[in-house]
Design a protein around this motif. Sequence first.
Motif, PDB file in Angstrom:
ATOM      1  N   TRP A 186     -48.355-109.655  91.172  1.00 11.13           N
ATOM      2  CA  TRP A 186     -47.336-110.628  90.755  1.00 11.13           C
ATOM      3  C   TRP A 186     -47.832-111.439  89.563  1.00 11.13           C
ATOM      4  CZ3 TRP A 186     -45.979-116.091  91.945  1.00 11.13           C
ATOM      5  CH2 TRP A 186     -44.636-116.355  91.691  1.00 11.13           C
ATOM      6  N   ALA A 187     -49.120-111.767  89.549  1.00  9.95           N
ATOM      7  CA  ALA A 187     -49.684-112.518  88.427  1.00  9.95           C
ATOM      8  C   ALA A 187     -49.700-111.705  87.149  1.00  9.95           C
ATOM      9  CB  ALA A 187     -51.107-112.968  88.762  1.00  9.95           C
TER      10      ALA A 187
ATOM     11  N   THR B 206     -52.029-106.029  79.535  1.00  8.29           N
ATOM     12  CA  THR B 206     -50.665-105.784  79.049  1.00  8.29           C
ATOM     13  C   THR B 206     -49.784-106.995  79.271  1.00  8.29           C
ATOM     14  OG1 THR B 206     -50.901-103.423  79.525  1.00  8.29           O
ATOM     15  CG2 THR B 206     -48.668-104.272  79.273  1.00  8.29           C
ATOM     16  N   SER B 207     -49.918-107.620  80.434  1.00  8.26           N
ATOM     17  CA  SER B 207     -49.130-108.811  80.737  1.00  8.26           C
ATOM     18  C   SER B 207     -49.433-109.945  79.755  1.00  8.26           C
ATOM     19  CB  SER B 207     -49.417-109.267  82.169  1.00  8.26           C
ATOM     20  OG  SER B 207     -48.808-110.506  82.444  1.00  8.26           O
ATOM     21  N   LEU B 208     -50.719-110.160  79.487  1.00  8.54           N
ATOM     22  CA  LEU B 208     -51.105-111.242  78.572  1.00  8.54           C
ATOM     23  C   LEU B 208     -50.596-110.979  77.158  1.00  8.54           C
ATOM     24  CD1 LEU B 208     -54.780-111.931  79.729  1.00  8.54           C
ATOM     25  CD2 LEU B 208     -52.688-113.092  80.427  1.00  8.54           C
ATOM     26  N   LEU B 209     -50.750-109.750  76.686  1.00 11.08           N
ATOM     27  CA  LEU B 209     -50.318-109.433  75.325  1.00 11.08           C
ATOM     28  C   LEU B 209     -48.800-109.517  75.188  1.00 11.08           C
ATOM     29  CD1 LEU B 209     -52.676-106.423  74.509  1.00 11.08           C
ATOM     30  CD2 LEU B 209     -52.863-108.782  73.699  1.00 11.08           C
ATOM     31  N   PHE B 210     -48.075-108.952  76.149  1.00  9.04           N
ATOM     32  CA  PHE B 210     -46.618-108.979  76.079  1.00  9.04           C
ATOM     33  C   PHE B 210     -46.093-110.402  76.211  1.00  9.04           C
ATOM     34  CE2 PHE B 210     -42.403-108.678  78.102  1.00  9.04           C
ATOM     35  CZ  PHE B 210     -41.739-107.967  77.120  1.00  9.04           C
ATOM     36  N   GLY B 211     -46.639-111.158  77.157  1.00  5.64           N
ATOM     37  CA  GLY B 211     -46.187-112.528  77.330  1.00  5.64           C
ATOM     38  C   GLY B 211     -46.435-113.387  76.107  1.00  5.64           C
ATOM     39  N   THR B 212     -47.596-113.212  75.500  1.00  2.86           N
ATOM     40  CA  THR B 212     -47.902-113.973  74.287  1.00  2.86           C
ATOM     41  C   THR B 212     -46.988-113.564  73.141  1.00  2.86           C
ATOM     42  OG1 THR B 212     -50.208-114.130  74.985  1.00  2.86           O
ATOM     43  CG2 THR B 212     -49.735-114.579  72.677  1.00  2.86           C
TER      44      THR B 212
ATOM     45  N   ARG C 222     -53.167-116.292  85.094  1.00  2.00           N
ATOM     46  CA  ARG C 222     -52.129-117.121  84.484  1.00  2.00           C
ATOM     47  C   ARG C 222     -52.729-118.160  83.530  1.00  2.00           C
ATOM     48  NH1 ARG C 222     -49.703-113.878  83.646  1.00  2.00           N
ATOM     49  NH2 ARG C 222     -48.914-115.376  82.175  1.00  2.00           N
ATOM     50  N   LEU C 223     -53.923-118.670  83.826  1.00  2.00           N
ATOM     51  CA  LEU C 223     -54.589-119.571  82.887  1.00  2.00           C
ATOM     52  C   LEU C 223     -54.925-118.831  81.602  1.00  2.00           C
ATOM     53  CD1 LEU C 223     -55.845-122.303  82.219  1.00  2.00           C
ATOM     54  CD2 LEU C 223     -57.943-121.546  83.367  1.00  2.00           C
ATOM     55  N   ALA C 224     -55.355-117.583  81.711  1.00  2.00           N
ATOM     56  CA  ALA C 224     -55.610-116.781  80.512  1.00  2.00           C
ATOM     57  C   ALA C 224     -54.336-116.611  79.703  1.00  2.00           C
ATOM     58  CB  ALA C 224     -56.177-115.426  80.902  1.00  2.00           C
ATOM     59  N   GLY C 225     -53.196-116.464  80.383  1.00  2.00           N
ATOM     60  CA  GLY C 225     -51.927-116.359  79.678  1.00  2.00           C
ATOM     61  C   GLY C 225     -51.572-117.626  78.923  1.00  2.00           C
ATOM     62  N   ILE C 226     -51.812-118.774  79.551  1.00  2.00           N
ATOM     63  CA  ILE C 226     -51.552-120.049  78.876  1.00  2.00           C
ATOM     64  C   ILE C 226     -52.448-120.205  77.647  1.00  2.00           C
ATOM     65  CG2 ILE C 226     -51.673-122.556  79.135  1.00  2.00           C
ATOM     66  CD1 ILE C 226     -51.003-122.177  82.081  1.00  2.00           C
ATOM     67  N   LEU C 227     -53.730-119.904  77.820  1.00  2.00           N
ATOM     68  CA  LEU C 227     -54.662-120.045  76.707  1.00  2.00           C
ATOM     69  C   LEU C 227     -54.312-119.088  75.559  1.00  2.00           C
ATOM     70  CD1 LEU C 227     -58.035-120.412  78.650  1.00  2.00           C
ATOM     71  CD2 LEU C 227     -56.666-122.210  77.561  1.00  2.00           C
TER      72      LEU C 227
ATOM     73  N   ALA D 241     -54.724-117.672  89.561  1.00  2.00           N
ATOM     74  CA  ALA D 241     -54.919-118.792  88.640  1.00  2.00           C
ATOM     75  C   ALA D 241     -55.650-118.345  87.373  1.00  2.00           C
ATOM     76  CB  ALA D 241     -55.696-119.907  89.337  1.00  2.00           C
ATOM     77  N   ALA D 242     -56.635-117.454  87.517  1.00  2.00           N
ATOM     78  CA  ALA D 242     -57.393-116.999  86.353  1.00  2.00           C
ATOM     79  C   ALA D 242     -56.507-116.218  85.388  1.00  2.00           C
ATOM     80  CB  ALA D 242     -58.565-116.142  86.811  1.00  2.00           C
TER      81      ALA D 242
END
Length: 402
Positions: free
Chosen positions: A161-162, A386-392, A46-51, A43-44
Motif C-alpha cells: 500500500w505504501a 517506481t512509486s517515488l519516481l511516478f509520484g514525484t 512515504r517519507l522518502a516520497g515527501i523528500l 513511514a520510511a
Amino acid sequence: MRTSSAARPPRAAPSGPPRRPRPPRPDWSGAARGPLPALALFAAVRLAGILAVILTNALAGRPLVRNLAHSWDSRWYLHIATHGYGHLIWITPQGTVQTDWAFFPLYPLLVRALVTASPLTPGRAALLIAWTAAGVAAYGIHLIGRHLYGRAVATALVALWAALPQAVELTIAYTESLFAALAAWSLYCVLKGRWLWAGSLAAAAGLARPSGFAVAFAVCLTAGHQVLRRRGRVPARLWAGAAVAPLGWLGYVLWVGGRTGDVLGGYFAVQSAWESRFDFGAGSLRFLRVLLLYGGGVVYPAALLIVAAALLLFALLCLDRAPLPLVLFAGVLVLLVIGGSGSFSSKPRFLLPAFPLLIPMAHALTRTWWRGRSRAVVVYGALALTSLLFGTYVTAVAHSPL
C-alpha cells in the motif's frame, strides 16, 4: 566426622549498602512481531516520497511544500476550513458553475478544529491530519491482514500500500488517507463483530468523501448476510450498526440538496457541474478512444494501467474468496472508477483506499520472501522506486490534476 554448625566460622558481613536487584530487561520480541516493522517501512517509504517532492521543488526554485498543501482540491478544502461553505465558486470556460458543496465536510472541519486549537496554518494542519491519518490507516490495514492471514501477509499488505504508484496522494492535503483510515478500521470492526463501532466509523467515512458510502454499503450488506445466515438471530448492536452506517453520507447529500432547493437531486447536480457522474462507463470509453488515437504523455497511460491492474486484482480477490465486507468495499470503489465520468488522471487516486485489492499481491510477495529474501527485496525495491519516481513526476513536474 561432620563439623557441627556451631563450629563453622561466621560469614563476613557484606561491606557497603546492599545491591538493588537489576530491573528486568524489556522484551522487544512482542513488538518486533507486531505492527512496528510494517509501520516503520510504511513511514520510511512515504517519507522518502515527501523528500523527493521537496527536493524536486528546491531544484526547480519553487516553494518546497506548496504542491503538497496547496494543489488542486487542497485549495478548496483549505478555503472551506477557513471560510465555510458557500463562499467559493469557479466558472469553467464552458460556463459551468462549480461550487464548494461538491466537497464533503469532515476533512475541512478537522483542519478548522486543529487550526483553532494550535498555532498551525491551515496548510500545515491539513498536512498533519493527512499524514497522521495515513499512519492510522496503515495500522488498520495491518490489523486486518494479520487477523485474516497472519503477520507476514499483513506486513506485505502495508508495504505494498505504501508503494502504490499513486501513494504520493497519502502525503498531500487530500482526503484519501482520512477516508482509508476510517474505512480500514470500520471493516476491521466488521470482521471482529463490533457492529456499533463499524457503523459509527462508516458514518464518519461517509462524511469524508463522495465515495464514502462504499463503507456503509459493505457494513449493511454484511449485516444483512449475517441476518440471513443466522435466520434473524442476531444481536441488537448489529441492527444499530447497520442503521447508523449510512447516516453520514446520506445526511450531507440531503443537506446540500436542501441548500440547492432540490433535496433529492441537488447534490448530484452539483457533482455534475464537476463532470462527476455515474455514466456506466461511457466517459471511460471516450477516454480510451482518445488515448489510443492521440496518445497522452506519461500520466494518462499510467492511469489506464493502474485501473486495468485494479480490475485484474479485484478478480483475483474474488477468486481468493476474501471476506465479504472487503470484496464489497473494493468492488464498489472499482465500479465507481470504471462507471464514473470525470478526469481519468484522478481515477488512480479514487482507487487508493481500496487496499483489499492488494491482498493477492501480498500473498505473492510473501511466497517470494520465503523462497528467497533477496528476490523479494529486489521486487519490492523496484515497486517502491517506481512509486517515488511516478509520484514525484506527477506532483512536482507534470502538475497533473490528481
